[in-house]
Scaffold this motif. Structure first.
Motif, PDB file in Angstrom:
ATOM      1  N   GLU A 166       0.839  -1.199   0.000  1.00  0.00           N
ATOM      2  CA  GLU A 166       0.000   0.000   0.000  1.00  0.00           C
ATOM      3  C   GLU A 166       0.874   1.248   0.000  1.00  0.00           C
ATOM      4  O   GLU A 166       1.920   1.268   0.643  1.00  0.00           O
ATOM      5  N   GLY A 167       0.419   2.285  -0.678  1.00  0.00           N
ATOM      6  CA  GLY A 167       1.079   3.586  -0.627  1.00  0.00           C
ATOM      7  C   GLY A 167       2.221   3.782  -1.593  1.00  0.00           C
ATOM      8  O   GLY A 167       2.881   4.820  -1.563  1.00  0.00           O
ATOM      9  N   TYR A 168       2.467   2.811  -2.456  1.00  0.00           N
ATOM     10  CA  TYR A 168       3.623   2.893  -3.364  1.00  0.00           C
ATOM     11  C   TYR A 168       3.542   4.107  -4.286  1.00  0.00           C
ATOM     12  O   TYR A 168       4.537   4.810  -4.474  1.00  0.00           O
ATOM     13  N   ASP A 169       2.381   4.355  -4.875  1.00  0.00           N
ATOM     14  CA  ASP A 169       2.255   5.448  -5.844  1.00  0.00           C
ATOM     15  C   ASP A 169       2.530   6.815  -5.225  1.00  0.00           C
ATOM     16  O   ASP A 169       3.133   7.676  -5.860  1.00  0.00           O
ATOM     17  N   GLU A 170       2.092   7.008  -3.972  1.00  0.00           N
ATOM     18  CA  GLU A 170       2.316   8.292  -3.307  1.00  0.00           C
ATOM     19  C   GLU A 170       3.760   8.427  -2.827  1.00  0.00           C
ATOM     20  O   GLU A 170       4.306   9.515  -2.798  1.00  0.00           O
ATOM     21  N   GLY A 171       4.332   7.333  -2.385  1.00  0.00           N
ATOM     22  CA  GLY A 171       5.736   7.332  -1.957  1.00  0.00           C
ATOM     23  C   GLY A 171       5.994   8.081  -0.664  1.00  0.00           C
ATOM     24  O   GLY A 171       7.110   8.530  -0.435  1.00  0.00           O
ATOM     25  N   LYS A 172       4.978   8.220   0.195  1.00  0.00           N
ATOM     26  CA  LYS A 172       5.182   8.880   1.491  1.00  0.00           C
ATOM     27  C   LYS A 172       5.267   7.874   2.627  1.00  0.00           C
ATOM     28  O   LYS A 172       6.008   8.061   3.574  1.00  0.00           O
ATOM     29  N   TRP A 173       4.454   6.834   2.542  1.00  0.00           N
ATOM     30  CA  TRP A 173       4.478   5.732   3.499  1.00  0.00           C
ATOM     31  C   TRP A 173       4.067   4.482   2.741  1.00  0.00           C
ATOM     32  O   TRP A 173       2.927   4.332   2.348  1.00  0.00           O
ATOM     33  N   VAL A 174       5.015   3.614   2.508  1.00  0.00           N
ATOM     34  CA  VAL A 174       4.729   2.359   1.823  1.00  0.00           C
ATOM     35  C   VAL A 174       4.709   1.258   2.877  1.00  0.00           C
ATOM     36  O   VAL A 174       5.656   1.102   3.652  1.00  0.00           O
ATOM     37  N   LEU A 175       3.614   0.537   2.909  1.00  0.00           N
ATOM     38  CA  LEU A 175       3.461  -0.595   3.817  1.00  0.00           C
ATOM     39  C   LEU A 175       3.523  -1.858   2.960  1.00  0.00           C
ATOM     40  O   LEU A 175       2.797  -1.975   1.979  1.00  0.00           O
ATOM     41  N   ILE A 176       4.420  -2.761   3.333  1.00  0.00           N
ATOM     42  CA  ILE A 176       4.560  -4.023   2.612  1.00  0.00           C
ATOM     43  C   ILE A 176       4.262  -5.159   3.588  1.00  0.00           C
ATOM     44  O   ILE A 176       5.008  -5.369   4.549  1.00  0.00           O
ATOM     45  N   ASP A 177       3.173  -5.877   3.328  1.00  0.00           N
ATOM     46  CA  ASP A 177       2.761  -7.003   4.164  1.00  0.00           C
ATOM     47  C   ASP A 177       3.337  -8.276   3.570  1.00  0.00           C
ATOM     48  O   ASP A 177       2.957  -8.691   2.474  1.00  0.00           O
ATOM     49  N   LEU A 178       4.247  -8.884   4.312  1.00  0.00           N
ATOM     50  CA  LEU A 178       4.894 -10.117   3.878  1.00  0.00           C
ATOM     51  C   LEU A 178       4.482 -11.288   4.760  1.00  0.00           C
ATOM     52  O   LEU A 178       5.146 -12.317   4.782  1.00  0.00           O
ATOM     53  N   GLY A 179       3.406 -11.117   5.496  1.00  0.00           N
ATOM     54  CA  GLY A 179       2.953 -12.157   6.414  1.00  0.00           C
ATOM     55  C   GLY A 179       3.562 -11.969   7.788  1.00  0.00           C
ATOM     56  O   GLY A 179       3.090 -11.146   8.563  1.00  0.00           O
ATOM     57  N   ASP A 180       4.637 -12.698   8.074  1.00  0.00           N
ATOM     58  CA  ASP A 180       5.283 -12.612   9.386  1.00  0.00           C
ATOM     59  C   ASP A 180       6.096 -11.339   9.570  1.00  0.00           C
ATOM     60  O   ASP A 180       6.482 -11.003  10.687  1.00  0.00           O
ATOM     61  N   VAL A 181       6.382 -10.652   8.477  1.00  0.00           N
ATOM     62  CA  VAL A 181       7.135  -9.391   8.518  1.00  0.00           C
ATOM     63  C   VAL A 181       6.319  -8.324   7.801  1.00  0.00           C
ATOM     64  O   VAL A 181       5.826  -8.556   6.695  1.00  0.00           O
ATOM     65  N   VAL A 182       6.190  -7.166   8.453  1.00  0.00           N
ATOM     66  CA  VAL A 182       5.541  -6.024   7.823  1.00  0.00           C
ATOM     67  C   VAL A 182       6.558  -4.891   7.793  1.00  0.00           C
ATOM     68  O   VAL A 182       7.110  -4.507   8.836  1.00  0.00           O
ATOM     69  N   ALA A 183       6.826  -4.373   6.599  1.00  0.00           N
ATOM     70  CA  ALA A 183       7.784  -3.279   6.431  1.00  0.00           C
ATOM     71  C   ALA A 183       7.030  -1.970   6.249  1.00  0.00           C
ATOM     72  O   ALA A 183       6.077  -1.898   5.476  1.00  0.00           O
ATOM     73  N   HIS A 184       7.466  -0.950   6.978  1.00  0.00           N
ATOM     74  CA  HIS A 184       6.923   0.404   6.880  1.00  0.00           C
ATOM     75  C   HIS A 184       8.053   1.296   6.392  1.00  0.00           C
ATOM     76  O   HIS A 184       9.037   1.491   7.111  1.00  0.00           O
ATOM     77  N   ILE A 185       7.907   1.832   5.188  1.00  0.00           N
ATOM     78  CA  ILE A 185       8.944   2.680   4.607  1.00  0.00           C
ATOM     79  C   ILE A 185       8.350   4.083   4.475  1.00  0.00           C
ATOM     80  O   ILE A 185       7.419   4.301   3.703  1.00  0.00           O
ATOM     81  N   PHE A 186       8.872   5.005   5.256  1.00  0.00           N
ATOM     82  CA  PHE A 186       8.314   6.353   5.375  1.00  0.00           C
ATOM     83  C   PHE A 186       9.198   7.413   4.740  1.00  0.00           C
ATOM     84  O   PHE A 186      10.401   7.202   4.583  1.00  0.00           O
ATOM     85  N   ASN A 187       8.592   8.576   4.481  1.00  0.00           N
ATOM     86  CA  ASN A 187       9.413   9.772   4.358  1.00  0.00           C
ATOM     87  C   ASN A 187       9.577  10.296   5.787  1.00  0.00           C
ATOM     88  O   ASN A 187       8.871   9.876   6.699  1.00  0.00           O
ATOM     89  N   ARG A 188      10.522  11.181   5.996  1.00  0.00           N
ATOM     90  CA  ARG A 188      10.869  11.621   7.350  1.00  0.00           C
ATOM     91  C   ARG A 188       9.680  12.224   8.100  1.00  0.00           C
ATOM     92  O   ARG A 188       9.452  11.925   9.277  1.00  0.00           O
TER      93      ARG A 188
END
Length: 117
Positions: free
Chosen positions: A70-92
């Motif tokens: 979720e959020g890839y197109d906006e590029g401000k907060w991308v949430l990647i659900d990988l099941g046991d691992v969830v990655a949150h990639i933010f802008n500052r």
């Protein structure tokens, strides 16, 4: 791929794309959502998208599944659900505003160096 191997792939992918301030939270026993949350930030929307793309590609190369991104197109907060691992990639700014590390303050953090070794 077990959750430890998955976590290592995600951390390495973020590190390879120069994500900043990578934090890994051990969510086991605290959340039913995932065993680990990874939180990091990039310096621009393009870098955030590059980090997210790298995570997706590396996980899929090793036979893992990206359940949702979720959020890839906006590029401000991308949430990647990988099941046991969830990655949150933010802008500052978004990272500072949502402050997931404080929200999940009772979750122990795991050293990124230990994950990569």
């Amino acid at each position: 791929m077990n959750n430890q191997e998955l976590l290592k792939v995600v951390v390495k992918a973020c590190d390879d794309k120069r994500a900043e301030d990578i934090v890994v939270l051990n969510m086991q026993g605290l959340s039913l959502i995932a065993d680990y949350f990874l939180v990091c930030n990039g310096n621009s929307n393009k870098q955030i998208q590059a980090i997210a793309r790298e995570v997706k590609e590396k996980v899929e190369e090793l036979g893992g599944e990206v359940k949702r991104m979720e959020g890839y197109d906006e590029g401000k907060w991308v949430l990647i659900d990988l099941g046991d691992v969830v990655a949150h990639i933010f802008n500052r700014d978004e990272r500072s505003y949502y402050n997931l590390e404080r929200l999940w303050g009772d979750a122990p953090s795991i050293s990124v160096a230990n994950v990569l070794s």
